[in-house]
Design a protein around this motif. Structure first.
Motif, short mmCIF file in Angstrom:
data_model
loop_
_atom_site.label_atom_id
_atom_site.label_comp_id
_atom_site.label_asym_id
_atom_site.label_seq_id
_atom_site.Cartn_x
_atom_site.Cartn_y
_atom_site.Cartn_z
N ASP A 233 5.75 33.47 -117.31
CA ASP A 233 6.31 34.45 -116.82
C ASP A 233 5.33 34.18 -114.85
O ASP A 233 5.59 34.11 -113.86
N GLY A 234 4.24 34.11 -115.86
CA GLY A 234 2.38 34.12 -114.17
C GLY A 234 2.99 33.08 -113.96
O GLY A 234 2.64 32.93 -112.27
N GLU A 235 2.63 31.68 -114.59
CA GLU A 235 2.80 30.53 -113.81
C GLU A 235 4.26 30.30 -112.98
O GLU A 235 4.15 29.80 -112.16
N ILE A 236 5.09 31.11 -113.68
CA ILE A 236 6.53 30.54 -112.79
C ILE A 236 6.30 31.51 -111.40
O ILE A 236 7.10 31.58 -110.44
N THR A 237 6.01 32.88 -111.57
CA THR A 237 5.95 34.06 -110.89
C THR A 237 4.94 33.12 -109.20
O THR A 237 5.19 32.96 -107.76
N ILE A 238 3.72 32.88 -109.57
CA ILE A 238 3.09 31.99 -109.01
C ILE A 238 3.43 31.27 -108.11
O ILE A 238 3.67 30.71 -106.37
N LEU A 239 4.52 29.30 -109.03
CA LEU A 239 4.77 28.76 -107.97
C LEU A 239 5.48 29.15 -107.00
O LEU A 239 6.35 28.72 -105.89
N ALA A 240 6.78 30.14 -107.42
CA ALA A 240 7.79 30.84 -106.52
C ALA A 240 7.93 31.61 -105.46
O ALA A 240 8.08 31.60 -104.70
N ASN A 241 6.52 32.19 -105.82
CA ASN A 241 5.43 33.10 -104.86
C ASN A 241 5.52 31.74 -104.07
O ASN A 241 5.09 32.12 -102.45
N LEU A 242 4.93 31.11 -104.25
CA LEU A 242 3.50 30.05 -103.69
C LEU A 242 5.13 28.91 -102.07
O LEU A 242 5.05 28.66 -101.01
N ILE A 243 5.61 28.87 -103.00
CA ILE A 243 7.60 27.89 -102.35
C ILE A 243 7.88 29.54 -101.50
O ILE A 243 7.98 28.88 -100.23
N SER A 244 7.58 30.59 -101.40
CA SER A 244 8.58 31.05 -101.03
C SER A 244 7.87 31.45 -99.41
O SER A 244 8.15 31.16 -98.26
N LEU A 245 6.33 31.45 -99.25
CA LEU A 245 5.54 31.37 -98.47
C LEU A 245 5.64 29.88 -97.44
O LEU A 245 4.49 30.83 -96.72
N THR A 246 6.10 29.41 -98.47
CA THR A 246 5.70 28.27 -96.99
C THR A 246 6.99 28.53 -96.23
O THR A 246 8.35 28.84 -96.38
N PRO A 247 7.56 28.16 -94.56
CA PRO A 247 8.66 28.02 -93.96
C PRO A 247 9.60 27.21 -94.22
O PRO A 247 8.59 25.86 -94.42
N GLY A 248 10.94 27.69 -94.51
CA GLY A 248 11.48 27.03 -94.98
C GLY A 248 11.90 26.40 -96.36
O GLY A 248 13.27 25.95 -96.77
N THR A 249 11.98 26.91 -96.73
CA THR A 249 12.21 27.27 -98.66
C THR A 249 12.11 28.76 -98.96
O THR A 249 10.95 29.54 -98.60
N LEU A 250 12.98 29.05 -100.02
CA LEU A 250 12.85 30.54 -100.51
C LEU A 250 12.62 30.51 -101.97
O LEU A 250 14.35 29.20 -102.73
N SER A 251 12.19 30.68 -102.86
CA SER A 251 12.63 31.09 -104.35
C SER A 251 13.92 31.95 -104.09
O SER A 251 13.69 33.14 -103.57
N LEU A 252 15.13 31.06 -105.06
CA LEU A 252 16.14 32.50 -104.79
C LEU A 252 16.05 33.05 -106.41
O LEU A 252 16.42 34.22 -107.09
N ASP A 253 16.08 32.35 -107.98
CA ASP A 253 16.35 32.48 -109.00
C ASP A 253 15.78 31.97 -109.73
O ASP A 253 15.54 30.49 -109.35
N VAL A 254 15.77 31.95 -110.86
CA VAL A 254 14.88 31.42 -112.42
C VAL A 254 15.90 31.36 -113.22
O VAL A 254 17.10 32.54 -113.50
N SER A 255 16.44 29.94 -113.97
CA SER A 255 18.03 30.38 -115.03
C SER A 255 16.59 30.93 -116.17
O SER A 255 15.70 31.59 -116.65
N SER A 256 18.27 31.57 -116.99
CA SER A 256 17.58 32.83 -117.98
C SER A 256 16.72 31.73 -119.14
O SER A 256 16.09 33.02 -119.39
#
Length: 157
Positions: free
Chosen positions: A100-123
């Motif tokens: 969960d930590g790895e996925i959260t950090i990656l998703a947040n870094l992706i969302s920080l960059t303009p033009g990309t947004l993390s929406l969801d993670v599969s179950s």
């Protein structure tokens, strides 16, 4: 205490000894503490792991700042010019990150960059769904996300 805690303590001691609390002085203290720990603990196993991570973190910060600036410039250019180059899309990226930590950090870094947004993670936590503003080449977008993921995992593992 682990090596990072010792390094921070040495940096704070440096700031206390010099009597000047500034970010530049704290960085100098951190670097000096790192050198002292590298010399004093060169045969300790957990320190060698820490010592190998510090340069990777510094390189990652440079990489991420560069990506952040480039994506900001691309979005700003698109906003300021009359022609819009946006080709928005939702894409799925297969993940190598498992915790969960790895996925959260990656998703947040992706969302920080303009033009990309993390929406969801599969179950099953194997796919990350992203909204991208510029889908010129889907393979290039996948490659850039995978490059970011590889650097994040290199630091975290």
């Amino acid at each position: 205490m682990n090596a990072l805690t010792w390094n921070i303590v040495l940096a704070l001691i440096w700031v206390g000894i010099t009597g000047e609390f500034s970010s530049a002085n704290l960085v100098i203290g951190f670097v000096l503490g790192y050198v002292i720990l590298a010399f004093a603990m060169r045969d300790v196993k957990h320190f060698t792991h820490y010592a190998s991570k510090v340069p990777k973190v510094i390189r990652f910060i440079g990489f991420f700042v560069r990506e952040l600036v480039m994506s900001n410039l691309r979005v700003a250019y698109d906003v300021l010019t009359p022609t819009h180059y946006m080709r928005p899309a939702v894409i799925a990226v297969k993940l190598e990150a498992r915790t969960d930590g790895e996925i959260t950090i990656l998703a947040n870094l992706i969302s920080l960059t303009p033009g990309t947004l993390s929406l969801d993670v599969s179950s099953d936590r194997s796919v990350l769904y992203l909204h991208v503003m510029y889908l010129d080449d889907e393979q290039a977008v996948h490659a850039s996300i995978k490059a970011l993921e590889a650097r994040v995992l290199d630091i975290l593992r």
